[in-house]
Design a protein around this motif. Structure first.
Motif, mmCIF file in Angstrom:
data_model
loop_
_atom_site.group_PDB
_atom_site.id
_atom_site.type_symbol
_atom_site.label_atom_id
_atom_site.label_comp_id
_atom_site.label_asym_id
_atom_site.label_seq_id
_atom_site.Cartn_x
_atom_site.Cartn_y
_atom_site.Cartn_z
ATOM 1 N N PHE A 29 0.839 -1.191 0.000
ATOM 2 C CA PHE A 29 0.000 0.000 0.000
ATOM 3 C C PHE A 29 0.881 1.250 0.000
ATOM 4 O O PHE A 29 1.998 1.226 0.508
ATOM 5 N N TYR A 30 0.337 2.323 -0.564
ATOM 6 C CA TYR A 30 1.055 3.599 -0.608
ATOM 7 C C TYR A 30 0.008 4.702 -0.614
ATOM 8 O O TYR A 30 -0.968 4.642 -1.374
ATOM 9 N N GLU A 31 0.191 5.713 0.224
ATOM 10 C CA GLU A 31 -0.725 6.845 0.239
ATOM 11 C C GLU A 31 -0.128 7.991 -0.558
ATOM 12 O O GLU A 31 0.973 8.462 -0.256
ATOM 13 N N CYS A 32 -0.847 8.433 -1.574
ATOM 14 C CA CYS A 32 -0.388 9.549 -2.395
ATOM 15 C C CYS A 32 -0.303 10.800 -1.516
ATOM 16 O O CYS A 32 -1.287 11.172 -0.873
ATOM 17 N N PRO A 33 0.853 11.455 -1.485
ATOM 18 C CA PRO A 33 0.994 12.649 -0.646
ATOM 19 C C PRO A 33 0.233 13.861 -1.196
ATOM 20 O O PRO A 33 0.046 14.841 -0.492
ATOM 21 N N HIS A 34 -0.226 13.777 -2.429
ATOM 22 C CA HIS A 34 -0.918 14.903 -3.053
ATOM 23 C C HIS A 34 -2.429 14.848 -2.851
ATOM 24 O O HIS A 34 -3.046 15.854 -2.537
ATOM 25 N N CYS A 35 -3.032 13.668 -3.044
ATOM 26 C CA CYS A 35 -4.496 13.561 -2.951
ATOM 27 C C CYS A 35 -4.952 12.594 -1.859
ATOM 28 O O CYS A 35 -6.148 12.397 -1.679
ATOM 29 N N GLN A 36 -4.004 11.980 -1.149
ATOM 30 C CA GLN A 36 -4.259 11.058 -0.049
ATOM 31 C C GLN A 36 -4.983 9.774 -0.465
ATOM 32 O O GLN A 36 -5.528 9.066 0.365
ATOM 33 N N THR A 37 -4.995 9.452 -1.758
ATOM 34 C CA THR A 37 -5.558 8.190 -2.206
ATOM 35 C C THR A 37 -4.639 7.062 -1.761
ATOM 36 O O THR A 37 -3.422 7.160 -1.893
ATOM 37 N N ARG A 38 -5.223 6.001 -1.236
ATOM 38 C CA ARG A 38 -4.440 4.835 -0.816
ATOM 39 C C ARG A 38 -4.343 3.876 -1.997
ATOM 40 O O ARG A 38 -5.341 3.297 -2.422
ATOM 41 N N LEU A 39 -3.141 3.745 -2.539
ATOM 42 C CA LEU A 39 -2.907 2.859 -3.671
ATOM 43 C C LEU A 39 -2.603 1.459 -3.178
ATOM 44 O O LEU A 39 -1.946 1.278 -2.151
ATOM 45 N N LYS A 40 -3.072 0.483 -3.917
ATOM 46 C CA LYS A 40 -2.835 -0.929 -3.603
ATOM 47 C C LYS A 40 -2.204 -1.550 -4.837
ATOM 48 O O LYS A 40 -2.545 -1.187 -5.973
ATOM 49 N N SER A 41 -1.279 -2.478 -4.643
ATOM 50 C CA SER A 41 -0.649 -3.112 -5.796
ATOM 51 C C SER A 41 -1.708 -3.791 -6.664
ATOM 52 O O SER A 41 -2.703 -4.305 -6.165
#
Length: 66
Positions: A29-41
């Motif tokens: 998981f990774y949280e976009c620092p710009h829009c705070q969307t939580r990305l999942k592989s």
């Protein structure tokens, strides 16, 4: 040679952030620092760097170098 920096592109806001990849674990998981969307592989990828990054994760790079 293993490259430890990869630029992740958020599929929601399309902004890019360069991050240092961990060498001893996968980041699912990774949280976009710009829009705070939580990305999942994505399905079939081992981590967010393989899904959204410019450079695949260190374990995959190591595998490709064999």
């Amino acid at each position: 040679m293993i490259i430890l920096e990869s630029t992740i592109t958020c599929p929601v806001c399309h902004k890019q952030t360069t991050e240092t990849m961990p060498t001893d674990s996968c980041m699912y998981f990774y949280e976009c620092p710009h829009c705070q969307t939580r990305l999942k592989s994505l399905e079939g990828d081992c981590c967010v760097f393989c899904s959204y990054g410019t450079i695949p994760c260190p374990p995959l790079q190591q595998e490709d170098n064999k």
